[in-house]
Design a protein around this motif. Structure first.
Motif, PDB file in Angstrom:
ATOM      1  N   VAL B 239       0.843  -1.198   0.000  1.00  0.00           N
ATOM      2  CA  VAL B 239       0.000   0.000   0.000  1.00  0.00           C
ATOM      3  C   VAL B 239       0.883   1.255   0.000  1.00  0.00           C
ATOM      4  O   VAL B 239       0.667   2.186  -0.775  1.00  0.00           O
ATOM      5  CB  VAL B 239      -0.964   0.005   1.210  1.00  0.00           C
ATOM      6  CG1 VAL B 239      -1.570   1.384   1.422  1.00  0.00           C
ATOM      7  CG2 VAL B 239      -2.069  -1.015   0.998  1.00  0.00           C
ATOM      8  N   VAL B 240       1.912   1.239   0.838  1.00  0.00           N
ATOM      9  CA  VAL B 240       2.829   2.393   0.874  1.00  0.00           C
ATOM     10  C   VAL B 240       3.468   2.600  -0.499  1.00  0.00           C
ATOM     11  O   VAL B 240       3.566   3.725  -1.004  1.00  0.00           O
ATOM     12  CB  VAL B 240       3.914   2.194   1.961  1.00  0.00           C
ATOM     13  CG1 VAL B 240       5.045   3.191   1.787  1.00  0.00           C
ATOM     14  CG2 VAL B 240       3.301   2.338   3.343  1.00  0.00           C
ATOM     15  N   GLY B 241       3.867   1.502  -1.144  1.00  0.00           N
ATOM     16  CA  GLY B 241       4.471   1.606  -2.475  1.00  0.00           C
ATOM     17  C   GLY B 241       3.472   2.106  -3.503  1.00  0.00           C
ATOM     18  O   GLY B 241       3.787   2.937  -4.352  1.00  0.00           O
ATOM     19  N   SER B 242       2.250   1.594  -3.404  1.00  0.00           N
ATOM     20  CA  SER B 242       1.216   1.913  -4.368  1.00  0.00           C
ATOM     21  C   SER B 242       0.860   3.409  -4.332  1.00  0.00           C
ATOM     22  O   SER B 242       0.630   4.023  -5.372  1.00  0.00           O
ATOM     23  CB  SER B 242      -0.003   1.049  -4.056  1.00  0.00           C
ATOM     24  OG  SER B 242      -0.951   1.128  -5.063  1.00  0.00           O
ATOM     25  N   PHE B 243       0.830   3.976  -3.147  1.00  0.00           N
ATOM     26  CA  PHE B 243       0.543   5.411  -3.005  1.00  0.00           C
ATOM     27  C   PHE B 243       1.595   6.265  -3.732  1.00  0.00           C
ATOM     28  O   PHE B 243       1.351   7.422  -4.025  1.00  0.00           O
ATOM     29  CB  PHE B 243       0.540   5.812  -1.520  1.00  0.00           C
ATOM     30  CG  PHE B 243      -0.834   5.852  -0.914  1.00  0.00           C
ATOM     31  CD1 PHE B 243      -1.645   6.963  -1.081  1.00  0.00           C
ATOM     32  CD2 PHE B 243      -1.318   4.777  -0.179  1.00  0.00           C
ATOM     33  CE1 PHE B 243      -2.906   6.999  -0.526  1.00  0.00           C
ATOM     34  CE2 PHE B 243      -2.587   4.803   0.379  1.00  0.00           C
ATOM     35  CZ  PHE B 243      -3.388   5.922   0.199  1.00  0.00           C
ATOM     36  N   GLN B 244       2.774   5.677  -3.952  1.00  0.00           N
ATOM     37  CA  GLN B 244       3.868   6.464  -4.516  1.00  0.00           C
ATOM     38  C   GLN B 244       4.088   6.194  -5.996  1.00  0.00           C
ATOM     39  O   GLN B 244       5.166   6.438  -6.534  1.00  0.00           O
ATOM     40  CB  GLN B 244       5.157   6.171  -3.753  1.00  0.00           C
ATOM     41  CG  GLN B 244       5.069   6.549  -2.298  1.00  0.00           C
ATOM     42  CD  GLN B 244       6.352   6.248  -1.571  1.00  0.00           C
ATOM     43  OE1 GLN B 244       7.413   6.733  -1.921  1.00  0.00           O
ATOM     44  NE2 GLN B 244       6.269   5.421  -0.546  1.00  0.00           N
ATOM     45  N   ILE B 245       3.073   5.674  -6.684  1.00  0.00           N
ATOM     46  CA  ILE B 245       3.243   5.370  -8.099  1.00  0.00           C
ATOM     47  C   ILE B 245       3.696   6.604  -8.871  1.00  0.00           C
ATOM     48  O   ILE B 245       3.172   7.694  -8.676  1.00  0.00           O
ATOM     49  CB  ILE B 245       1.950   4.806  -8.709  1.00  0.00           C
ATOM     50  CG1 ILE B 245       2.161   4.624 -10.206  1.00  0.00           C
ATOM     51  CG2 ILE B 245       0.734   5.696  -8.433  1.00  0.00           C
ATOM     52  CD1 ILE B 245       1.280   3.684 -10.870  1.00  0.00           C
ATOM     53  N   PHE B 246       4.704   6.414  -9.716  1.00  0.00           N
ATOM     54  CA  PHE B 246       5.204   7.534 -10.513  1.00  0.00           C
ATOM     55  C   PHE B 246       5.705   7.088 -11.895  1.00  0.00           C
ATOM     56  O   PHE B 246       5.219   7.589 -12.909  1.00  0.00           O
ATOM     57  CB  PHE B 246       6.335   8.252  -9.759  1.00  0.00           C
ATOM     58  CG  PHE B 246       6.928   9.390 -10.536  1.00  0.00           C
ATOM     59  CD1 PHE B 246       6.352  10.652 -10.500  1.00  0.00           C
ATOM     60  CD2 PHE B 246       8.050   9.200 -11.335  1.00  0.00           C
ATOM     61  CE1 PHE B 246       6.870  11.695 -11.232  1.00  0.00           C
ATOM     62  CE2 PHE B 246       8.582  10.252 -12.077  1.00  0.00           C
ATOM     63  CZ  PHE B 246       7.992  11.500 -12.026  1.00  0.00           C
ATOM     64  N   ASP B 247       6.667   6.153 -11.920  1.00  0.00           N
ATOM     65  CA  ASP B 247       7.362   5.817 -13.173  1.00  0.00           C
ATOM     66  C   ASP B 247       6.406   5.457 -14.303  1.00  0.00           C
ATOM     67  O   ASP B 247       6.532   5.959 -15.417  1.00  0.00           O
ATOM     68  CB  ASP B 247       8.315   4.630 -12.957  1.00  0.00           C
ATOM     69  CG  ASP B 247       9.436   4.967 -11.992  1.00  0.00           C
ATOM     70  OD1 ASP B 247       9.498   6.125 -11.544  1.00  0.00           O
ATOM     71  OD2 ASP B 247      10.234   4.072 -11.679  1.00  0.00           O
ATOM     72  N   THR B 248       5.469   4.554 -14.012  1.00  0.00           N
ATOM     73  CA  THR B 248       4.560   4.087 -15.058  1.00  0.00           C
ATOM     74  C   THR B 248       3.798   5.263 -15.655  1.00  0.00           C
ATOM     75  O   THR B 248       3.622   5.354 -16.876  1.00  0.00           O
ATOM     76  CB  THR B 248       3.564   3.070 -14.478  1.00  0.00           C
ATOM     77  OG1 THR B 248       4.285   2.162 -13.644  1.00  0.00           O
ATOM     78  CG2 THR B 248       2.874   2.300 -15.575  1.00  0.00           C
ATOM     79  N   ILE B 249       3.353   6.167 -14.794  1.00  0.00           N
ATOM     80  CA  ILE B 249       2.602   7.327 -15.257  1.00  0.00           C
ATOM     81  C   ILE B 249       3.507   8.268 -16.047  1.00  0.00           C
ATOM     82  O   ILE B 249       3.116   8.805 -17.083  1.00  0.00           O
ATOM     83  CB  ILE B 249       1.932   8.012 -14.054  1.00  0.00           C
ATOM     84  CG1 ILE B 249       0.721   7.175 -13.651  1.00  0.00           C
ATOM     85  CG2 ILE B 249       1.537   9.450 -14.374  1.00  0.00           C
ATOM     86  CD1 ILE B 249       0.106   7.519 -12.347  1.00  0.00           C
ATOM     87  N   ALA B 250       4.741   8.424 -15.587  1.00  0.00           N
ATOM     88  CA  ALA B 250       5.667   9.319 -16.287  1.00  0.00           C
ATOM     89  C   ALA B 250       5.913   8.838 -17.713  1.00  0.00           C
ATOM     90  O   ALA B 250       6.099   9.648 -18.623  1.00  0.00           O
ATOM     91  CB  ALA B 250       6.987   9.406 -15.528  1.00  0.00           C
ATOM     92  N   VAL B 251       5.926   7.529 -17.928  1.00  0.00           N
ATOM     93  CA  VAL B 251       6.225   7.002 -19.259  1.00  0.00           C
ATOM     94  C   VAL B 251       4.962   6.929 -20.123  1.00  0.00           C
ATOM     95  O   VAL B 251       5.023   7.161 -21.326  1.00  0.00           O
ATOM     96  CB  VAL B 251       6.886   5.613 -19.161  1.00  0.00           C
ATOM     97  CG1 VAL B 251       7.111   5.019 -20.550  1.00  0.00           C
ATOM     98  CG2 VAL B 251       8.203   5.706 -18.422  1.00  0.00           C
ATOM     99  N   THR B 252       3.806   6.631 -19.514  1.00  0.00           N
ATOM    100  CA  THR B 252       2.629   6.385 -20.344  1.00  0.00           C
ATOM    101  C   THR B 252       1.728   7.610 -20.496  1.00  0.00           C
ATOM    102  O   THR B 252       1.616   8.160 -21.585  1.00  0.00           O
ATOM    103  CB  THR B 252       1.812   5.212 -19.789  1.00  0.00           C
ATOM    104  OG1 THR B 252       1.454   5.499 -18.437  1.00  0.00           O
ATOM    105  CG2 THR B 252       2.607   3.922 -19.841  1.00  0.00           C
TER     106      THR B 252
END
Lengths: 311, 311
Positions: B239-252
């Motif tokens: 959950v802590v990791g999921s709240f910090q999603i960034f890379d996938t969004i930055a690329v897509t």
């Protein structure tokens, strides 16, 4: 091994007749799950390979063929710099330059330095936390552990400011510095292993007059060889995969790492019709080192990672 | 010699906490030398940045000029900023799309591996997607899910369903990104859960089988309750990791379409590195930190509260 819980023959017989068919049915379900898993895991890689070996033009006309359409090595050759940009365009590529070897070299340099530095210095600290007695030991360790809760972005901005102030933007040291000396996770991971090492040999060595460094070097490190190596590899892969930090401090061509290069390459290609064979060739090439590690170390890595969960 | 032998026994050391003795001072000195590199790394890249970040969050600063102290203005403005609040909801939506499905699938895969699949070769396959860089995974799926030529849409078309725009649609972008990350993390989650399962003694299952319990019943009555500590660990960290999603969004999607995937980390990134509002961005990152601490504490409380009932 004498195990008192072993069921008596009569019980085994009873179980067999009662559970026989059900086990078979469950097993079929299990194999279906496994087959699906293998397919879902590997298909994206296969499809990338199939695309990278295809010609852009033919991809448009024949998108369903499971095999490469208009088979060509051109995209790989272009990514590896083996053919000129003109030849790549002639083969249907975007002609954008992707200096694979330079990015690969940069990524290798950065990842190796961080993996070696971080593992070595974290092992030293882990030894002190596991074995030596000193004032503030538990307090310092608790603060290290607490920092695991801090989200990356909180530290990224002030660290960016620091690297900026040092004039280290677009330098290797700027990319490497934050991870080179430690990571709280590495120290925690190794400390757990060191705590589990039997103390007898250390006690004996101490009686023989061995110093702390000698004990660390000749007893602790050799006995924890496997975990230390695994941590080094995990750190290497983490650094290899890192995106945000090298994107912020190392976007310049001369220090650019593969993840940054791929995202730049992707954003440079025209939105309407990106050079998919070129992009997939670059993507696959960038994942080759990870694949190699996976093939040779996958089994041991998965064991080490499982260890982090149960401790 | 004999004094030294006493000295190295930790128990003896604990009874006499006067670490100012000669041998004690030496151990302290050595210990500090061992942790010195980590201590420097921690201070420079964790501790000072954390404090500096806190200071920056109370200023108005564009990185180049002198920071102006603005008190709690950034925090006050953030709480009224519709974009910021939207980014919190979007992030929460992502976590809810990501975590339950990922954990459930991870559990199913772990059960299948625990009960039916032997040999760790298969197990390491679970690790493969997790080892891949986010950037590479994002690019693979960008191609697989391409609105025109992606194999997914070609397949949908072939079975008579309308093509979908996935990353390009306001409604589908977030579920698509969640799906991509489930693909990347489900095997890792399964591995961690599996490690917990394998610590459950086999004779518990033998006993269950003798009593004629089905696999399903054994899962709910034996596996799940005994798995609580590992599940807590997996849930809190993912959950802590999921709240910090960034890379996938930055690329897509880069936060789009419109603001459908502008998660909190992307919001912070934009404020800092596109608008150069470092104070505002840092304040937002600290709010994320507070949210994560609260979420983690609540999770641990909830999962532990049940533990006593089952003991």
């Amino acid at each position: 091994m004498a195990d008192l819980a072993v069921p008596q023959p009569a019980e085994i017989e009873a179980r067999r007749t009662r559970r026989g068919p059900r086990i078979e049915r469950d097993r079929t379900g299990a194999w279906i799950v496994l087959a699906l898993l293998v397919f879902i895991t590997l298909f994206p890689f296969y499809w990338a390979l199939r695309t990278a070996l295809s010609t852009q033009r033919d991809l448009l006309s024949d998108p369903t063929n499971l095999l490469p359409v208009g088979f060509t090595w051109a995209s790989f050759k272009a990514a590896l710099g083996m053919i000129s940009a003109e030849a790549s365009v002639a083969a249907g590529g975007s002609g954008r330059v992707f200096h694979f070897w330079r990015y690969l070299g940069n990524t290798f340099l950065v990842s190796t330095l961080v993996a070696v530095g971080q593992t070595w210095f974290s092992a030293m600290a882990a030894y002190a936390f596991a074995r030596l007695h000193f004032p503030l030991r538990n307090q310092i360790f608790t603060i290290f552990l607490a920092s695991l809760m801090v989200p990356g972005i909180v530290l990224v901005i002030p660290n960016f400011v620091l690297i900026h102030d040092l004039g280290w933007i677009n330098t290797y040291q700027g990319i490497i510095a934050p991870g080179f000396l430690m990571s709280p996770f590495s120290i925690f991971f190794l400390r757990q292993f060191f705590l589990g090492i039997n103390r007898d040999m250390e006690e004996a060595a101490k009686i023989d007059g061995a110093g702390y460094f000698e004990i660390f070097w000749r007893i602790i490190l050799p006995m924890a060889q496997g975990p230390v190596l695994m941590l080094g590899i995990i750190t290497f892969i983490t650094q290899w995969n890192d995106y945000l930090w090298p994107f912020l401090v190392g976007r310049a061509e001369n220090v650019r790492v593969l993840t940054v290069a791929l995202s730049v390459f992707r954003s440079q290609t025209p939105n309407g019709s990106p050079d998919w064979p070129g992009l997939m060739a670059g993507t696959l090439l960038a994942s080759v080192p990870i694949m190699v590690i996976f093939i040779f170390m996958g089994r041991r890595l998965s064991e080490s990672i499982q260890f982090t969960g149960v401790k | 010699m004999s004094t030294q032998a006493v000295a190295v026994t930790p128990r003896a050391a604990r009874v006499r906490p006067d670490w100012m003795r000669g041998w004690r001072r030496r151990e302290t000195l050595v210990a500090w030398l061992f942790i010195l590199p980590s201590l420097i790394g921690f201070t420079v890249f964790y501790l000072v940045p954390a404090i500096r970040g806190l200071y920056i969050s109370f200023t108005d600063w564009d990185l180049l000029s002198t920071p102006t102290f603005v008190g709690a203005d950034n925090y006050r403005n953030l709480l009224q900023d519709g974009d910021f609040r939207h980014s919190l909801w979007v992030t929460l939506y992502y976590v809810l799309l990501n975590i339950p499905l990922q954990t459930m699938l991870g559990l199913i895969i772990a059960v299948v591996f625990d009960r039916f699949v032997h040999g760790s070769g298969w197990r390491s396959l679970l690790l493969l997607p997790w080892l891949m860089p986010n950037v590479i995974v994002a690019l693979l799926f960008l191609w697989l899910l391409d609105p025109g030529l992606g194999i997914f849409n070609v397949f949908l078309d072939a079975i008579g369903l309308p093509k979908q725009s996935f990353f390009g649609s306001v409604g589908q972008a977030m579920p698509t990104i969640a799906g991509v990350n489930i693909w990347r993390f489900v095997g890792y989650t399964a591995l961690l859960i599996l490690a917990g399962m394998q610590r459950i003694p086999k004779d518990v299952y033998e006993a269950g089988a003798i009593d004629g319990a089905s696999e399903t019943r054994m899962f709910f009555n034996i596996t799940l309750p005994l798995l609580k500590p590992v599940l807590t660990f997996v849930l809190v960290t993912s959950v802590v990791g999921s709240f910090q999603i960034f890379d996938t969004i930055a690329v897509t999607t880069k936060g789009g379409p419109v603001d459908a995937t502008r998660v909190i980390n992307w919001f912070i990134y934009q404020q800092a590195f596109e608008r150069f509002k470092f104070g505002y961005a840092t304040a937002a990152s600290l709010i994320l930190f507070v949210i994560l601490v609260i979420v983690s504490l609540v999770q641990m409380r909830l999962l532990n509260a049940n533990e006593s009932d089952l003991a």
